[in-house]
Design a protein around this motif. Structure first.
Motif, PDB file in Angstrom:
ATOM      1  N   GLN A   1     -42.624 -34.901   9.771  1.00 41.07           N
ATOM      2  CA  GLN A   1     -41.921 -35.581   8.694  1.00 41.07           C
ATOM      3  C   GLN A   1     -41.495 -34.586   7.628  1.00 41.07           C
ATOM      4  OE1 GLN A   1     -40.977 -38.656   8.500  1.00 41.07           O
ATOM      5  NE2 GLN A   1     -42.038 -39.436  10.318  1.00 41.07           N
ATOM      6  N   VAL A   2     -40.398 -34.912   6.992  1.00 41.56           N
ATOM      7  CA  VAL A   2     -39.872 -34.117   5.889  1.00 41.56           C
ATOM      8  C   VAL A   2     -39.699 -35.038   4.692  1.00 41.56           C
ATOM      9  CG1 VAL A   2     -37.911 -32.776   5.059  1.00 41.56           C
ATOM     10  CG2 VAL A   2     -38.714 -32.492   7.423  1.00 41.56           C
ATOM     11  N   GLN A   3     -40.113 -34.555   3.541  1.00 45.20           N
ATOM     12  CA  GLN A   3     -39.973 -35.331   2.313  1.00 45.20           C
ATOM     13  C   GLN A   3     -39.099 -34.572   1.317  1.00 45.20           C
ATOM     14  OE1 GLN A   3     -43.358 -34.404   3.272  1.00 45.20           O
ATOM     15  NE2 GLN A   3     -43.228 -36.113   4.719  1.00 45.20           N
ATOM     16  N   LEU A   4     -38.266 -35.321   0.623  1.00 43.89           N
ATOM     17  CA  LEU A   4     -37.460 -34.780  -0.473  1.00 43.89           C
ATOM     18  C   LEU A   4     -37.885 -35.493  -1.752  1.00 43.89           C
ATOM     19  CD1 LEU A   4     -33.874 -34.696   1.126  1.00 43.89           C
ATOM     20  CD2 LEU A   4     -35.620 -32.926   1.133  1.00 43.89           C
ATOM     21  N   VAL A   5     -38.303 -34.718  -2.731  1.00 44.53           N
ATOM     22  CA  VAL A   5     -38.753 -35.294  -3.998  1.00 44.53           C
ATOM     23  C   VAL A   5     -37.818 -34.835  -5.107  1.00 44.53           C
ATOM     24  CG1 VAL A   5     -40.626 -35.460  -5.658  1.00 44.53           C
ATOM     25  CG2 VAL A   5     -41.140 -35.372  -3.213  1.00 44.53           C
ATOM     26  N   GLU A   6     -37.197 -35.800  -5.753  1.00 47.70           N
ATOM     27  CA  GLU A   6     -36.209 -35.524  -6.798  1.00 47.70           C
ATOM     28  C   GLU A   6     -36.839 -35.698  -8.171  1.00 47.70           C
ATOM     29  OE1 GLU A   6     -32.856 -37.830  -4.100  1.00 47.70           O
ATOM     30  OE2 GLU A   6     -34.474 -38.778  -5.217  1.00 47.70           O
ATOM     31  N   SER A   7     -36.281 -34.993  -9.132  1.00 45.85           N
ATOM     32  CA  SER A   7     -36.707 -35.165 -10.522  1.00 45.85           C
ATOM     33  C   SER A   7     -35.551 -34.810 -11.439  1.00 45.85           C
ATOM     34  CB  SER A   7     -37.922 -34.282 -10.835  1.00 45.85           C
ATOM     35  OG  SER A   7     -37.611 -32.920 -10.649  1.00 45.85           O
ATOM     36  N   GLY A   8     -35.627 -35.292 -12.671  1.00 49.45           N
ATOM     37  CA  GLY A   8     -34.698 -34.850 -13.693  1.00 49.45           C
ATOM     38  C   GLY A   8     -33.636 -35.839 -14.133  1.00 49.45           C
ATOM     39  N   GLY A   9     -33.599 -37.017 -13.558  1.00 49.35           N
ATOM     40  CA  GLY A   9     -32.609 -37.984 -14.011  1.00 49.35           C
ATOM     41  C   GLY A   9     -32.952 -38.511 -15.398  1.00 49.35           C
ATOM     42  N   GLY A  10     -32.065 -39.344 -15.930  1.00 49.75           N
ATOM     43  CA  GLY A  10     -32.333 -39.936 -17.234  1.00 49.75           C
ATOM     44  C   GLY A  10     -31.079 -40.417 -17.901  1.00 49.75           C
ATOM     45  N   LEU A  11     -31.218 -40.699 -19.197  1.00 45.29           N
ATOM     46  CA  LEU A  11     -30.111 -41.201 -20.006  1.00 45.29           C
ATOM     47  C   LEU A  11     -29.679 -40.113 -20.984  1.00 45.29           C
ATOM     48  CD1 LEU A  11     -28.336 -43.529 -21.130  1.00 45.29           C
ATOM     49  CD2 LEU A  11     -30.274 -44.135 -22.597  1.00 45.29           C
ATOM     50  N   VAL A  12     -28.374 -39.908 -21.081  1.00 50.74           N
ATOM     51  CA  VAL A  12     -27.843 -38.880 -21.961  1.00 50.74           C
ATOM     52  C   VAL A  12     -26.524 -39.369 -22.540  1.00 50.74           C
ATOM     53  CG1 VAL A  12     -26.600 -37.658 -20.128  1.00 50.74           C
ATOM     54  CG2 VAL A  12     -27.392 -36.392 -22.140  1.00 50.74           C
ATOM     55  N   GLN A  13     -26.174 -38.861 -23.705  1.00 46.17           N
ATOM     56  CA  GLN A  13     -24.885 -39.207 -24.290  1.00 46.17           C
ATOM     57  C   GLN A  13     -23.766 -38.393 -23.651  1.00 46.17           C
ATOM     58  OE1 GLN A  13     -25.325 -38.678 -28.566  1.00 46.17           O
ATOM     59  NE2 GLN A  13     -25.732 -40.869 -28.799  1.00 46.17           N
ATOM     60  N   ALA A  14     -22.576 -38.927 -23.707  1.00 48.20           N
ATOM     61  CA  ALA A  14     -21.419 -38.204 -23.192  1.00 48.20           C
ATOM     62  C   ALA A  14     -21.319 -36.828 -23.855  1.00 48.20           C
ATOM     63  CB  ALA A  14     -20.142 -39.000 -23.431  1.00 48.20           C
ATOM     64  N   GLY A  15     -21.014 -35.838 -23.025  1.00 52.25           N
ATOM     65  CA  GLY A  15     -20.964 -34.463 -23.503  1.00 52.25           C
ATOM     66  C   GLY A  15     -22.265 -33.714 -23.352  1.00 52.25           C
ATOM     67  N   GLY A  16     -23.327 -34.422 -23.031  1.00 50.51           N
ATOM     68  CA  GLY A  16     -24.633 -33.806 -22.881  1.00 50.51           C
ATOM     69  C   GLY A  16     -24.854 -33.207 -21.516  1.00 50.51           C
ATOM     70  N   SER A  17     -26.081 -32.763 -21.301  1.00 48.83           N
ATOM     71  CA  SER A  17     -26.431 -32.073 -20.060  1.00 48.83           C
ATOM     72  C   SER A  17     -27.721 -32.645 -19.484  1.00 48.83           C
ATOM     73  CB  SER A  17     -26.630 -30.582 -20.313  1.00 48.83           C
ATOM     74  OG  SER A  17     -25.447 -29.976 -20.788  1.00 48.83           O
TER      75      SER A  17
END
Length: 118
Positions: free
Chosen positions: A1-17
């Motif tokens: 089995q292979v697992q992919l674990v994501e992180s780093g999403g969220g809410l940001v204002q336009a123009g942000g990063s």
């Protein structure tokens, strides 16, 4: 089995990063490519960016010049700058993997939400 674990999403204002990361683990011999796709409500999943093992990168037209994909061993990162409300979507990590069973397979993460407010 292979697992992919994501992180780093969220809410940001336009123009942000935001910066997304994805780590692959499990029965991996090699990874041919890793990348990110996204799906907004009511729309089809679309390419954001991919990077091949040889280093070549491919970006969706709507993110060129704003997003940068990078990779380290079994990891792919997506730096997203100058975010727009239309970048709002669930972002999915993808990896094309040669497994220890010597099978070439496509794997997906479970997705991380990116929301950009105007």
């Amino acid at each position: 089995q292979v697992q992919l674990v994501e992180s780093g999403g969220g809410l940001v204002q336009a123009g942000g990063s935001l910066r997304l990361s994805c780590v692959a683990s499990g029965n991996i011999v090699s990874i041919n490519s890793m990348g990110w796709f996204r799906q907004a409500p009511g729309k089809q999943r679309e390419l954001v960016a991919t990077v091949a093992s040889g280093g070549s990168r491919n970006y969706g037209d709507s993110v060129k010049g704003r997003f940068t994909i990078s990779t380290a061993k079994n990891t792919v990162n997506l730096q997203m700058n100058s975010l727009k409300p239309e970048d709002t979507a669930v972002y999915y990590c993808n990896a094309q993997v040669l497994t220890t069973a010597f099978m070439q397979r496509d794997y997906w993460g479970q997705g991380t939400q990116v929301s950009v407010s105007s």
